[in-house]
Design a protein around this motif. Structure first.
Motif, PDB file in Angstrom:
ATOM      1  N   PRO A 157       0.810  -1.221   0.000  1.00 40.70           N
ATOM      2  CA  PRO A 157       0.000   0.000   0.000  1.00 40.70           C
ATOM      3  C   PRO A 157       0.844   1.273   0.000  1.00 40.70           C
ATOM      4  N   SER A 158       1.982   1.253   0.670  1.00 45.71           N
ATOM      5  CA  SER A 158       2.782   2.478   0.770  1.00 45.71           C
ATOM      6  C   SER A 158       3.498   2.822  -0.530  1.00 45.71           C
ATOM      7  N   LEU A 192      -0.838 -11.348  -2.630  1.00 47.00           N
ATOM      8  CA  LEU A 192      -0.990 -10.158  -1.796  1.00 47.00           C
ATOM      9  C   LEU A 192      -1.965  -9.144  -2.392  1.00 47.00           C
ATOM     10  N   LEU A 193      -2.534  -9.448  -3.558  1.00 45.13           N
ATOM     11  CA  LEU A 193      -3.441  -8.538  -4.235  1.00 45.13           C
ATOM     12  C   LEU A 193      -4.894  -8.923  -3.975  1.00 45.13           C
ATOM     13  N   ASP A 194      -5.765  -7.912  -3.937  1.00 41.23           N
ATOM     14  CA  ASP A 194      -7.189  -8.192  -3.796  1.00 41.23           C
ATOM     15  C   ASP A 194      -7.813  -8.384  -5.180  1.00 41.23           C
ATOM     16  N   PRO A 199      -2.917  -3.978  -3.470  1.00 38.88           N
ATOM     17  CA  PRO A 199      -2.383  -4.692  -2.310  1.00 38.88           C
ATOM     18  C   PRO A 199      -3.401  -4.750  -1.178  1.00 38.88           C
ATOM     19  N   ARG A 200      -3.489  -5.908  -0.550  1.00 36.67           N
ATOM     20  CA  ARG A 200      -4.415  -6.097   0.571  1.00 36.67           C
ATOM     21  C   ARG A 200      -3.851  -5.450   1.840  1.00 36.67           C
ATOM     22  N   GLU A 201      -4.567  -4.483   2.359  1.00 34.70           N
ATOM     23  CA  GLU A 201      -4.128  -3.758   3.556  1.00 34.70           C
ATOM     24  C   GLU A 201      -3.962  -4.693   4.756  1.00 34.70           C
ATOM     25  N   ASP A 202      -4.763  -5.753   4.810  1.00 35.35           N
ATOM     26  CA  ASP A 202      -4.742  -6.632   5.980  1.00 35.35           C
ATOM     27  C   ASP A 202      -3.510  -7.521   6.052  1.00 35.35           C
ATOM     28  N   ALA A 214       0.255 -13.062   8.656  1.00 34.16           N
ATOM     29  CA  ALA A 214      -0.663 -13.666   7.690  1.00 34.16           C
ATOM     30  C   ALA A 214      -0.059 -13.678   6.287  1.00 34.16           C
ATOM     31  N   ALA A 215       0.660 -12.619   5.943  1.00 35.42           N
ATOM     32  CA  ALA A 215       1.297 -12.561   4.629  1.00 35.42           C
ATOM     33  C   ALA A 215       2.416 -13.598   4.517  1.00 35.42           C
ATOM     34  N   TYR A 216       3.211 -13.732   5.574  1.00 33.45           N
ATOM     35  CA  TYR A 216       4.273 -14.738   5.527  1.00 33.45           C
ATOM     36  C   TYR A 216       3.704 -16.148   5.450  1.00 33.45           C
ATOM     37  N   ALA A 217       2.527 -16.359   6.018  1.00 32.14           N
ATOM     38  CA  ALA A 217       1.884 -17.667   5.884  1.00 32.14           C
ATOM     39  C   ALA A 217       1.532 -17.942   4.423  1.00 32.14           C
TER      40      ALA A 217
END
Length: 229
Positions: A157-158, A192-194, A199-202, A214-217
């Motif tokens: 997101p950044s 990682l994309l919606d 990019p998914r903020e969560d 959650a992303a590393y999973a």
């Protein structure tokens, strides 16, 4: 008369055209000097002296997305993994420090996450590819059969405005790896994309740049099939 003919020929010769982006790709290694990386290399050496790693490990290196992967060993049970990420680095920095972060271990496989900081610093997608090619060449110069994987540049997101260039770099690297034996492009970016391609903020921590658990999973699920056991 001969001199006149030569001068005339020179005046009518076509001018040299500027190099295209692809033609201008550089393999010159000019990593930014960062005292923190010198400290990182010293820390790696100290860790190796205290706990000698296996010489046939799967080495992960690159920038902070690797450095901050704290669960790396637990995520891949049965695989001797070694985290040699150093934050803020670009692809060419891993070429410069190839001995310290990879070759000294005689690894069975090397996976690199880099390119994110490169694009942010203004390097082009073509330069990211060229630097990754230099990384492969550097490793293969001493270990011709080592398997190498490129973890795709992640969206965040950044840095949403950089997404087109990130994706262009990923595409170039993917296309090149498809022509190479023992070099993998590992798409850790798409998960990682919606649904709208953002990019998914969560999946990010508070800085909206680095990954959360959650992303590393998700990355674990994508990377696991590529690891040499």
């Amino acid at each position: 008369m001969l001199l006149g003919l030569l001068l005339a020929a020179c005046s009518t010769a076509p001018a040299l055209q500027p190099a295209t982006d692809a033609e201008a790709r550089t393999t010159t290694l000019d990593p930014v000097s960062d005292p923190a990386w010198v400290q990182d290399m010293a820390r790696f050496a100290a860790e190796d002296a205290a706990n000698p790693p296996p010489r046939d490990a799967v080495v992960f290196t690159g920038s902070s997305s690797v450095r901050m992967w704290d669960t790396l060993a637990a995520d891949f049970p049965g695989v001797p993994v070694l985290n040699r990420g150093f934050g803020g680095s670009q692809v060419r920095d891993s070429v410069h420090y190839a001995d310290e972060v990879a070759l000294r271990y005689r690894p069975r496989q090397v996976l690199i996450y880099a390119g994110d900081n490169d694009i942010n610093a203004g390097r082009t997608p073509a330069q990211v590819l060229s630097d990754f090619q230099a990384f492969v060449t550097r490793l293969r110069s001493e270990q011709p059969l080592v398997r190498i994987g490129y973890l795709a540049i992640k969206p965040s997101p950044s840095r949403i405005e950089q997404l087109p260039r990130q994706q262009a770099a990923n595409r170039l690297v993917r296309e090149w790896t498809e022509t190479q034996d023992g070099v993998d492009f590992i798409d850790v970016a798409t998960p990682l994309l919606d649904a709208s391609g953002r990019p998914r903020e969560d999946l990010f921590i508070g800085d909206r740049l680095h990954l959360n658990a959650a992303a590393y999973a998700l990355w674990r699920e994508v990377v696991a099939p590529y690891l040499q056991r």
